[in-house]
Design a protein around this motif. Structure first.
Motif, PDB file in Angstrom:
ATOM      1  N   THR A 291       0.724  -1.278   0.076  1.00 37.41           N
ATOM      2  CA  THR A 291      -0.028  -0.066   0.034  1.00 37.41           C
ATOM      3  C   THR A 291       1.054   1.309   0.094  1.00 37.41           C
ATOM      4  O   THR A 291       0.463   2.112  -0.688  1.00 37.41           O
ATOM      5  CB  THR A 291      -0.880  -0.017   1.113  1.00 37.41           C
ATOM      6  N   ARG A 292       1.928   1.108   0.756  1.00 41.46           N
ATOM      7  CA  ARG A 292       2.555   2.553   1.017  1.00 41.46           C
ATOM      8  C   ARG A 292       3.658   2.671  -0.325  1.00 41.46           C
ATOM      9  O   ARG A 292       3.994   3.792  -0.875  1.00 41.46           O
ATOM     10  CB  ARG A 292       3.695   2.384   2.123  1.00 41.46           C
TER      11      ARG A 292
ATOM     12  N   TRP B 261       3.974   0.409  -3.467  1.00 40.71           N
ATOM     13  CA  TRP B 261       3.247   0.159  -4.538  1.00 40.71           C
ATOM     14  C   TRP B 261       1.937   0.932  -4.856  1.00 40.71           C
ATOM     15  O   TRP B 261       1.606   1.316  -5.856  1.00 40.71           O
ATOM     16  CB  TRP B 261       2.992  -1.233  -4.935  1.00 40.71           C
ATOM     17  N   GLY B 262       1.383   1.598  -4.030  1.00 39.46           N
ATOM     18  CA  GLY B 262       0.293   2.228  -3.926  1.00 39.46           C
ATOM     19  C   GLY B 262      -0.982   1.579  -4.059  1.00 39.46           C
ATOM     20  O   GLY B 262      -1.892   2.174  -4.682  1.00 39.46           O
TER      21      GLY B 262
ATOM     22  N   ASP C  39      -4.543  -0.269  -3.353  1.00 41.89           N
ATOM     23  CA  ASP C  39      -5.698   0.052  -2.342  1.00 41.89           C
ATOM     24  C   ASP C  39      -6.050  -1.316  -1.988  1.00 41.89           C
ATOM     25  O   ASP C  39      -7.215  -1.890  -2.442  1.00 41.89           O
ATOM     26  CB  ASP C  39      -6.776   0.799  -3.229  1.00 41.89           C
TER      27      ASP C  39
ATOM     28  N   ARG D  15       2.074  -5.756 -10.556  1.00 40.15           N
ATOM     29  CA  ARG D  15       2.836  -4.597 -10.209  1.00 40.15           C
ATOM     30  C   ARG D  15       3.147  -3.662 -11.567  1.00 40.15           C
ATOM     31  O   ARG D  15       3.881  -2.782 -11.591  1.00 40.15           O
ATOM     32  CB  ARG D  15       4.171  -5.112  -9.451  1.00 40.15           C
TER      33      ARG D  15
ATOM     34  N   LYS E  87      -1.456   0.687  -8.826  1.00 44.50           N
ATOM     35  CA  LYS E  87      -2.425   1.628  -8.370  1.00 44.50           C
ATOM     36  C   LYS E  87      -3.870   1.094  -9.008  1.00 44.50           C
ATOM     37  O   LYS E  87      -4.922   1.516  -8.302  1.00 44.50           O
ATOM     38  CB  LYS E  87      -2.312   3.055  -8.685  1.00 44.50           C
TER      39      LYS E  87
ATOM     40  N   HIS F 134      -7.569  -3.009  -6.169  1.00 48.11           N
ATOM     41  CA  HIS F 134      -8.370  -2.368  -5.031  1.00 48.11           C
ATOM     42  C   HIS F 134      -9.122  -3.403  -4.412  1.00 48.11           C
ATOM     43  O   HIS F 134      -9.743  -4.235  -4.776  1.00 48.11           O
ATOM     44  CB  HIS F 134      -9.644  -1.545  -5.416  1.00 48.11           C
TER      45      HIS F 134
END
Length: 151
Positions: A26-27, A29-30, A32, A47, A51, A54
């Motif tokens: 989450t931090r 690779w972003g 959700d 990857r 982003k 989800h």
């Protein structure tokens, strides 16, 4: 056999590793991914477009699942959603752009090519709706009266 420990005694270690992986996914690779979701260490999160991943609250993703958010052939980078209280069975593949609705169950080994309606059980290759209007609890666990209908 007196010295052998049960694998359940190491559950705290597995959960700690998953929590560290959650932080990294989450931090760094972003992605959700809800903090209350649970997933195996062997889940393959895309990857190439991180982003676009989800995962909702209280969802469970079993071992060797692949969740994709890009398609190199069609030059697509899209969002892929897994709703709240879902269960994604082992070795399933969730293709890019698919939305798995809240409270749904994806059977093991399924290839999900289309959106899954909320409260549904899907399975197969390609995945097809087997049952609708189901009720699930946390982590997509089928509620007992619903389980009797499926059996």
């Amino acid at each position: 056999m007196k010295g052998l420990k049960s694998l359940n005694q190491l559950l705290w270690l597995q959960r700690s590793l998953v929590r560290m992986r959650w932080y990294f996914l989450t931090r760094f690779w972003g992605m959700d991914i809800a903090k209350s979701s649970v997933y195996s260490m062997s889940v393959k999160f895309d990857r190439t477009h991180p982003k676009g991943i989800h995962i909702g609250e209280d969802s469970y993703v079993a071992f060797d699942v692949a969740i994709l958010s890009h398609d190199m052939v069609r030059a697509m980078k899209v969002d892929t959603y897994i709703g709240d209280n879902c269960f994604i069975g082992a070795r399933s593949i969730i293709l890019p752009g698919v939305k798995v609705g809240n409270g749904s169950i994806v059977g093991s080994g399924s290839v999900v090519t289309k959106d899954v309606p909320a409260g549904s059980i899907v399975a197969g290759n390609p995945a097809k709706v087997l049952q609708s209007n189901i009720k699930v609890g946390r982590f997509g666990v089928l509620i007992k009266e619903e389980a009797a209908k499926v059996a």
